[in-house]
Design an enzyme around this catalytic site. Sequence first.
Site, PDB file in Angstrom:
ATOM      1  N   HIS A  64     -12.319   6.029   1.244  1.00 46.08           N
ATOM      2  CA  HIS A  64     -12.324   7.324   1.935  1.00 46.08           C
ATOM      3  C   HIS A  64     -12.092   8.400   0.888  1.00 46.08           C
ATOM      4  CE1 HIS A  64      -7.926   7.028   1.491  1.00 46.08           C
ATOM      5  NE2 HIS A  64      -8.036   5.781   1.916  1.00 46.08           N
ATOM      6  N   ASP A 124       0.893  -1.171   0.000  1.00 45.35           N
ATOM      7  CA  ASP A 124       0.000   0.000   0.000  1.00 45.35           C
ATOM      8  C   ASP A 124       0.925   1.213   0.000  1.00 45.35           C
ATOM      9  OD1 ASP A 124      -1.784   2.045   0.514  1.00 45.35           O
ATOM     10  OD2 ASP A 124      -2.899   0.941   2.059  1.00 45.35           O
ATOM     11  N   ARG A 183      -5.514  -6.866  -0.373  1.00 42.81           N
ATOM     12  CA  ARG A 183      -6.292  -5.641  -0.595  1.00 42.81           C
ATOM     13  C   ARG A 183      -5.950  -5.133  -1.994  1.00 42.81           C
ATOM     14  NH1 ARG A 183      -5.178  -3.173   3.639  1.00 42.81           N
ATOM     15  NH2 ARG A 183      -3.512  -1.730   3.120  1.00 42.81           N
ATOM     16  N   TYR A 208      -8.768 -10.587   4.833  1.00 44.80           N
ATOM     17  CA  TYR A 208      -7.619 -10.886   5.685  1.00 44.80           C
ATOM     18  C   TYR A 208      -7.997 -12.071   6.569  1.00 44.80           C
ATOM     19  CZ  TYR A 208      -7.339  -6.003   4.260  1.00 44.80           C
ATOM     20  OH  TYR A 208      -7.379  -4.848   3.520  1.00 44.80           O
TER      21      TYR A 208
HETATM   22  N1  GLY Z   1      -3.041   4.028   2.849  1.00 47.04           N
HETATM   23  C1  GLY Z   1      -4.036   4.235   3.797  1.00 47.04           C
HETATM   24  C2  GLY Z   1      -5.342   3.754   3.326  1.00 47.04           C
HETATM   25  O1  GLY Z   1      -5.401   2.978   2.396  1.00 47.04           O
HETATM   26  O2  GLY Z   1      -6.361   4.167   3.787  1.00 47.04           O
HETATM   27 MN    MN Z   2      -6.808   4.178   1.282  1.00 44.14          MN
HETATM   28 MN    MN Z   3      -3.886   2.713   0.950  1.00 47.65          MN
END
Ligand code: GLY
Ligand code: MN
Ligand code: MN
Length: 440
Positions: A353, A259, A405, A387
């Site tokens: 988000h 990520d 993810r 997960y």
């Molecule tokens: N990198 C933080 C998130 O995916 O919310």
């Molecule tokens: Mn994110």
């Molecule tokens: Mn992220």
Amino acid sequence: MQISAKEFQQRRQHLMALMGENSVAILPAAPVRTRNRDVDHPYRQDSDFYYLSGFTEPQAVMVLKPGRKHGEFILFCRERDPERELWDGYITGPERAGELFGADDAFPINDINDILPGLIEGCDKVYYSMGSNQDFDNKVMSWIKVIRSKVRNGAQPPNEFMVLDHFLHDLRLYKSKKEVQLMKQAGKISAEAHVMGMRACRAGLWEYQLEGVYLNHFIQNGCRSSAYPSIVGGGVNACTLHYIENQDKLREGDLVLVDAGCEYQYYAADITRTYPVSGVFSPEQKVLYQMVLDAQAAAIKQVKPGSHWDQPHQAAIEVITQGLLDIGILKGRLSDLVAKEAYKPYYMHKTGHWLGLDVHDVGEYKVGGEWRLLEPGMVLTVEPGIYIAPNAKGIAKKWRGIGIRIEDDVLVTKEGCEILTDQVPKEIDAIEQLMSDRSG
Ligand code: GLY
Ligand code: MN
Ligand code: MN
């Protein structure tokens, strides 16, 4: 490729129009934070402050006062000091703040206690982001006290203290053309880094070495920082959502979850890909991976004007719950399992988000108690996952210790949506194909 002085000015004007007459807004620059002893963290301006000014120096306060005769935008900032500049570099100084940042009036930050009470005095409403910076809260109160101490001389303290966030964060939620361009560039650089990560990945590499591939690409492309600490989790480490130690060796047969996104001209990208260390998915990894990919596709389908904020999440939950039913990890009826959130031990976060100047960007998710409707110009992430903890109870061993993810950044458009980060593959075949081309 930069936000123009005019756009910063338009933002201030929009905000002031919402604030109305007889009001004042006060915003502090981000504080300098100590890393250790006399070493500071690299300075990063507060996103609200930057959004309204483009000013990137610490020790500054901006004041917006709609309708003020001598100018509506007042900036308090550090004074120029040749000695200090010799050591620490360039300082704009009040005398250049007008020309360079459009300030109508600028004063030395050291004079703020003498000047600011006079700017607040006589205003009905004071807007500031209360509760987010204790030192600043105290300062605002001290300025108000100065005014109150002079009421017998006719001074008028403000009547209302308003949270600035509501108006300001609503503006930040709708991205301009220029902002979208910058976010596309952030997305592109980050997607390229993920392709490079897939190419560089191999068993025996340390997680931090794989992280280095991403960070190097960010920095080579003008991004001095990532938008948030990168997560590089091999094997079971992928089941720890905020794993940022990145200190283990990557092992043959495991997946690695990465990520990582850059910050480009203050705008964030946020991408996750999960890929096999060896370049080839095992049958169990394939099943769970395809489930997450299908959930993401279903969620992205819901990103369009008129959908409400939670619709993508609901779509992802349905696909994941059905998938876990199909392989026997969950048992029962789909609708019951969804209703009682049976997926939660394996999918415990939301599907996205807001994204913008902050990685978890500002903007309300509910309006008047209802999920907000998506509108063109909003940017969000879509990031479902599964997960299966290594010690998950009652689950066949073959599924345990797998964390997946898949995350992309998505712009809501008039017609539907546009994925800003689609230059990095995510289909199983495409990842295996890309990784099969690795040299060495
Ligand atoms: N990198 C933080 C998130 O995916 O919310
Ligand atoms: Mn994110
Ligand atoms: Mn992220």
